[in-house]
Design a protein around this motif. Structure first.
Motif, PDB file in Angstrom:
ATOM      1  N   ARG A  72       0.721  -1.048 -12.389  1.00 39.05           N
ATOM      2  CA  ARG A  72       0.264  -1.220 -11.008  1.00 39.05           C
ATOM      3  C   ARG A  72       0.394  -2.669 -10.550  1.00 39.05           C
ATOM      4  N   ARG A 111       3.471   6.910 -10.634  1.00 40.20           N
ATOM      5  CA  ARG A 111       3.075   8.311 -10.824  1.00 40.20           C
ATOM      6  C   ARG A 111       3.263   8.741 -12.279  1.00 40.20           C
ATOM      7  N   LEU A 134       2.179   1.743  -3.537  1.00 33.85           N
ATOM      8  CA  LEU A 134       1.173   2.245  -4.473  1.00 33.85           C
ATOM      9  C   LEU A 134       0.951   3.746  -4.307  1.00 33.85           C
ATOM     10  N   ASP A 135       1.244   4.258  -3.143  1.00 25.13           N
ATOM     11  CA  ASP A 135       1.092   5.701  -2.901  1.00 25.13           C
ATOM     12  C   ASP A 135       2.327   6.501  -3.299  1.00 25.13           C
ATOM     13  N   ASN A 136       3.498   5.855  -3.342  1.00 30.61           N
ATOM     14  CA  ASN A 136       4.729   6.629  -3.485  1.00 30.61           C
ATOM     15  C   ASN A 136       5.610   6.243  -4.667  1.00 30.61           C
ATOM     16  N   ALA A 160       0.834  -1.208   0.000  1.00 32.13           N
ATOM     17  CA  ALA A 160       0.000   0.000   0.000  1.00 32.13           C
ATOM     18  C   ALA A 160       0.867   1.256   0.000  1.00 32.13           C
ATOM     19  N   LEU A 161       1.960   1.224   0.752  1.00 28.51           N
ATOM     20  CA  LEU A 161       2.875   2.364   0.774  1.00 28.51           C
ATOM     21  C   LEU A 161       3.497   2.580  -0.603  1.00 28.51           C
TER      22      LEU A 161
END
Length: 517
Positions: A208, A80, A73-75, A70-71
């Motif tokens: 992803r 991005r 996928l955010d960073n 999860a970390l």
């Protein structure tokens, strides 16, 4: 005049269904209808869940691993970039879609001049579409609106004989050079841009799911190297004790120098392994930080691989290969193929006449208060037609180029399907034998440990030489290391099988593209 414009628009609408793009048919890939079965491949699991409906949060069972993913996928920066590419493709599509409708603009102007001839010319042209004109007397020219009216002399607001200052105002709304898409050129360009947008969305989904698999594999690799390091450190203690014992026996003449040197060789080998593994653990942590996009805190790091069961171990086998057509990389290749198909239609349409229309509706007056009075309104309609006669073969070349690009896209799509089939088949082949490998390696470790205990007891009893015990130590050490490597292979294999089958693509996913096609 108005009726002619309306008739032209109706005729254009009647022809708007013309599309010169080839009819799209999905290529039939040169792959078997079903994934491999029998032999090394696992038997079908009838009670196994549908892998495409297992979200990654359910698939990975270790909470630390889930939080690490999860970390990431955010960073993660690659993700991005993929998201930014989607935004770019969406903007390009909106730009292209705008050509389907007229771009209407509104303009207003006021003119102040002392040029009598220029004012008269401008007013005369603007008034030609009004309901009536009148001419004043004197050396100047006066123009007014309304049937039979005339503008006399004055200091402002009209064109007269007693002043050299003139003014008039106008408001116009209309569109310029709007292409009537009779042969589908604009519509095919719009379809190509839309499919490229969809392809970019699928590329984001592919990035992803690959990122999830890469983070999981890197996390498991770090855990595996931690176990390898722990084994080397435990073995080093045992080897050091053996080395001290043989050296003491050599000093008193009980053991030979050969035994002492071989014990030292084993000890120094373990020391080297520890140094290498410490470096590898640090590098694994760096690789995990890069994938996640931010330093992973200690509470999220693994504390050894253990049995390697950080994810679900039951995945289906014996499924049809058409499930691969739902993989995001395959869908991306298909959208790019459809886009190239539409480009052929656009290139063909460029060979035919291009019809465009310019139209305005407005009002003009010599007084601001009279802009919307009766008789002040004007309109223009200017259709135009252009037909290519000779261009040195440029347009024909564009058609040939579009066809060649479409053929390349077909081959790319087929190769993508074949690659997907190979990835799943390879993962299934390893899946079919990995449990047997793990069982055999576990039995080997148990046998090596028992042999080590027996040889050590016989050595201490004076029945066996130390060389037998030393050989048993080496065998047990290697067997334990290989067991950890096999556990890592098993964990990595289940992650790869989940990824290659497109796991979790049907569940609620923020990266899932719009359903409308």
């Amino acid at each position: 005049m108005t009726s002619k414009i309306l008739l032209g628009l109706l005729g254009a609408t009647a022809l708007a269904g013309c599309n010169l793009a080839p009819h799209y048919v999905r290529p039939v890939g040169e792959v078997p209808a079903a994934l491999p079965q029998g032999g090394v491949y696992p038997a079908a699991a009838t009670d196994a869940p549908d892998v495409t409906k297992i979200g990654w949060r359910d698939f990975f069972t270790d909470d630390r691993l889930r939080r690490t993913i999860a970390l990431g996928l955010d960073n993660n920066r690659d993700l991005r970039v993929a998201a930014a590419n989607v935004l770019q493709a969406r903007a390009q599509y909106r730009i292209q879609r705008a050509d389907l409708v007229p771009s209407t603009s509104l303009s207003a102007s006021g003119t102040y001049t002392n040029n009598i001839q220029g004012a008269a010319s401008t007013l005369g042209g603007a008034a030609s579409g009004s309901s009536g004109t009148g001419t004043g007397t004197g050396t100047g020219v006066g123009t007014g609106t309304g049937a039979g009216s005339s503008a006399g002399s004055g200091t402002s607001g009209s064109v007269g004989t007693s002043s050299s200052n003139f003014e008039f105002y106008s408001v116009n709304a209309g569109f310029s050079a709007f292409e009537l898409d009779l042969f589908g050129r604009v519509r095919n360009l719009n379809r190509a841009a839309l499919e490229q947008y969809f392809a970019t969305e699928e590329a984001q989904r592919s990035t992803r799911i690959s990122l999830i698999a890469e983070i999981a594999t890197a996390w498991l690799t770090l855990a595996s190297d931690q176990d390898q390091l722990a084994i080397s450190q435990r073995s080093l203690t045992s080897f050091e004790q053996s080395l001290e014992l043989t050296r003491a026996q050599f000093r008193i003449g009980v053991a030979s120098e050969l035994e002492a040197r071989q014990a030292e060789t084993t000890y120094q080998g373990a020391r080297n392994d520890i140094a290498v593994l410490k470096t590898r653990v640090a590098q694994d942590k760096n690789a995990l930080d890069l994938l996640v996009g931010t330093p992973v805190t200690t509470e999220l790091l693994p504390q050894g691989l253990g049995s390697g069961d950080a994810a679900l171990q039951v995945l289906p086998a014996g499924i049809r290969s058409d499930v691969l057509l739902r993989r995001p990389d395959v869908l991306q290749a298909e959208h790019q193929l459809i886009a190239q198909n539409a480009n052929i239609g656009a290139a063909r349409a460029a060979l035919f006449p291009r019809i465009s229309l310019t139209a305005t509706l407005g009002t003009i007056s010599t007084a601001l208060s009279g802009l919307f009075a009766g008789g002040s309104f004007t309109y223009t309609g200017a259709p135009s037609v252009s037909l290519p006669l000779f261009d040195g073969g440029r347009l024909r070349g564009n058609v040939d180029l579009a066809r060649a690009q479409q053929q390349a896209a077909v081959s790319t799509y087929e190769k993508t399907v074949q690659t997907a089939f190979r990835e799943v088949a390879d993962a299934l082949a390893q899946r079919g034998t990995i449990d047997e490998q793990l069982a055999a390696q576990s039995a080997r470790v148990e046998a090596a440990n028992v042999a080590l205990r027996i040889s050590d007891a016989r050595y201490r009893a004076g029945v066996e030489s130390f060389l037998t015990t030393l050989d048993s130590q080496r065998t047990a050490y290697a067997a334990q290391q290989q067991l950890v490597a096999t556990r890592l292979n098993r964990g990595s294999n289940i992650v790869e099988l989940y990824r290659s089958l497109g796991g979790g693509l049907d569940v609620d996913d923020p990266a899932k593209p719009v359903a409308a096609r």
